[in-house]
Motif scaffolding. Sequence first.
Motif, PDB file in Angstrom:
ATOM      1  N   GLN A 102       0.834  -1.206   0.000  1.00  0.00           N
ATOM      2  CA  GLN A 102       0.000   0.000   0.000  1.00  0.00           C
ATOM      3  C   GLN A 102       0.866   1.252   0.000  1.00  0.00           C
ATOM      4  OE1 GLN A 102      -3.426   0.038  -0.308  1.00  0.00           O
ATOM      5  NE2 GLN A 102      -2.975   2.189  -0.726  1.00  0.00           N
ATOM      6  N   THR A 103       1.968   1.220   0.750  1.00  0.00           N
ATOM      7  CA  THR A 103       2.881   2.359   0.782  1.00  0.00           C
ATOM      8  C   THR A 103       3.407   2.658  -0.612  1.00  0.00           C
ATOM      9  OG1 THR A 103       3.535   1.924   3.060  1.00  0.00           O
ATOM     10  CG2 THR A 103       5.064   3.205   1.742  1.00  0.00           C
ATOM     11  N   PHE A 104       3.822   1.625  -1.334  1.00  0.00           N
ATOM     12  CA  PHE A 104       4.325   1.822  -2.687  1.00  0.00           C
ATOM     13  C   PHE A 104       3.222   2.351  -3.597  1.00  0.00           C
ATOM     14  CE2 PHE A 104       5.183   0.487  -7.040  1.00  0.00           C
ATOM     15  CZ  PHE A 104       6.417   1.083  -7.225  1.00  0.00           C
ATOM     16  N   ALA A 105       2.024   1.777  -3.495  1.00  0.00           N
ATOM     17  CA  ALA A 105       0.904   2.229  -4.330  1.00  0.00           C
ATOM     18  C   ALA A 105       0.586   3.695  -4.053  1.00  0.00           C
ATOM     19  CB  ALA A 105      -0.327   1.353  -4.087  1.00  0.00           C
ATOM     20  N   ILE A 168      -1.049   3.730 -13.103  1.00  0.00           N
ATOM     21  CA  ILE A 168      -1.182   4.256 -11.745  1.00  0.00           C
ATOM     22  C   ILE A 168      -2.543   3.858 -11.171  1.00  0.00           C
ATOM     23  CG2 ILE A 168      -1.323   6.363 -10.354  1.00  0.00           C
ATOM     24  CD1 ILE A 168       0.665   7.598 -12.457  1.00  0.00           C
ATOM     25  N   ASP A 169      -3.597   3.920 -11.988  1.00  0.00           N
ATOM     26  CA  ASP A 169      -4.932   3.501 -11.544  1.00  0.00           C
ATOM     27  C   ASP A 169      -4.927   2.056 -11.051  1.00  0.00           C
ATOM     28  OD1 ASP A 169      -6.089   5.958 -12.126  1.00  0.00           O
ATOM     29  OD2 ASP A 169      -6.861   5.314 -14.081  1.00  0.00           O
ATOM     30  N   THR A 170      -4.142   1.183 -11.703  1.00  0.00           N
ATOM     31  CA  THR A 170      -4.110  -0.221 -11.267  1.00  0.00           C
ATOM     32  C   THR A 170      -3.488  -0.365  -9.886  1.00  0.00           C
ATOM     33  OG1 THR A 170      -1.961  -0.811 -12.270  1.00  0.00           O
ATOM     34  CG2 THR A 170      -3.943  -1.067 -13.656  1.00  0.00           C
ATOM     35  N   PHE A 171      -2.569   0.539  -9.532  1.00  0.00           N
ATOM     36  CA  PHE A 171      -2.004   0.526  -8.183  1.00  0.00           C
ATOM     37  C   PHE A 171      -3.026   1.040  -7.179  1.00  0.00           C
ATOM     38  CE2 PHE A 171       1.945   0.132 -10.467  1.00  0.00           C
ATOM     39  CZ  PHE A 171       2.721  -0.652  -9.626  1.00  0.00           C
ATOM     40  N   ASP A 173      -6.374   1.198  -7.352  1.00  0.00           N
ATOM     41  CA  ASP A 173      -7.546   0.346  -7.121  1.00  0.00           C
ATOM     42  C   ASP A 173      -7.178  -1.101  -6.780  1.00  0.00           C
ATOM     43  OD1 ASP A 173      -6.952  -0.857  -9.607  1.00  0.00           O
ATOM     44  OD2 ASP A 173      -8.437   0.342 -10.676  1.00  0.00           O
ATOM     45  N   GLY A 174      -5.882  -1.404  -6.737  1.00  0.00           N
ATOM     46  CA  GLY A 174      -5.433  -2.740  -6.337  1.00  0.00           C
ATOM     47  C   GLY A 174      -5.418  -3.775  -7.445  1.00  0.00           C
ATOM     48  N   ASP A 175      -5.824  -3.394  -8.661  1.00  0.00           N
ATOM     49  CA  ASP A 175      -5.837  -4.357  -9.765  1.00  0.00           C
ATOM     50  C   ASP A 175      -4.445  -4.866 -10.124  1.00  0.00           C
ATOM     51  OD1 ASP A 175      -8.562  -4.312  -9.946  1.00  0.00           O
ATOM     52  OD2 ASP A 175      -8.647  -2.978 -11.680  1.00  0.00           O
TER      53      ASP A 175
END
Length: 189
Positions: A102-105, A168-171, A173-175
């Motif tokens: 999560q920190t990286f995202a 970036i969106d994939t990070f 939203d977790g995808d």
Amino acid sequence: MGLYHLDEVRQAAVQKIRKRVIENIGRNMDLYGISISTGHLYGLLFFADKPMNLDEMGQEMRMSKTSMSTGVRTLLDYKMVNKVWEKGSRKDLYEVEYDWYQTFADYFDIKWRKSVESNILVLRKALEEIEKLMKEHEDDEELHAVLQADRAKMREAEAYYRWLDRLIDTFVDGDIFKLVPKEPPEDHS
């Protein structure tokens, strides 16, 4: 059980191991644009048995409260530490965010999104200016050739930044973890 319940010999052995990890975290924080000392602060909080206040961190790291405050603010901005509340404590307490994924995202979203948006805006403005210049000089074939080549390069760059925005969106939203699953911790017991 905390480190301070161990005898001096075992404490020293654990501290030596932790120090090596903290030193490495500090050196590698430049990847995030974070100073070595702030990276060391992150490492200190990573190994802390409980949330710490600025005075405790400063004492442990032998740094001024101002330096601690600046470092903590940086780590808060990047969502690498959290401010926590503890009953009976009048001072702000901080703990590390243990979910490194999560920190990286969050970091990726905070830092890269700003860059992507800035680049897309500049490219779109430049493309508008190219179109305007081409209209103003319709008969200038030499200028049109240069502007068309530039426009093609800029459209390629804009396509890249739109792709990066989707990445970036994939990070966020977790995808991304569907494509590259998180690693479970190894059990060496």
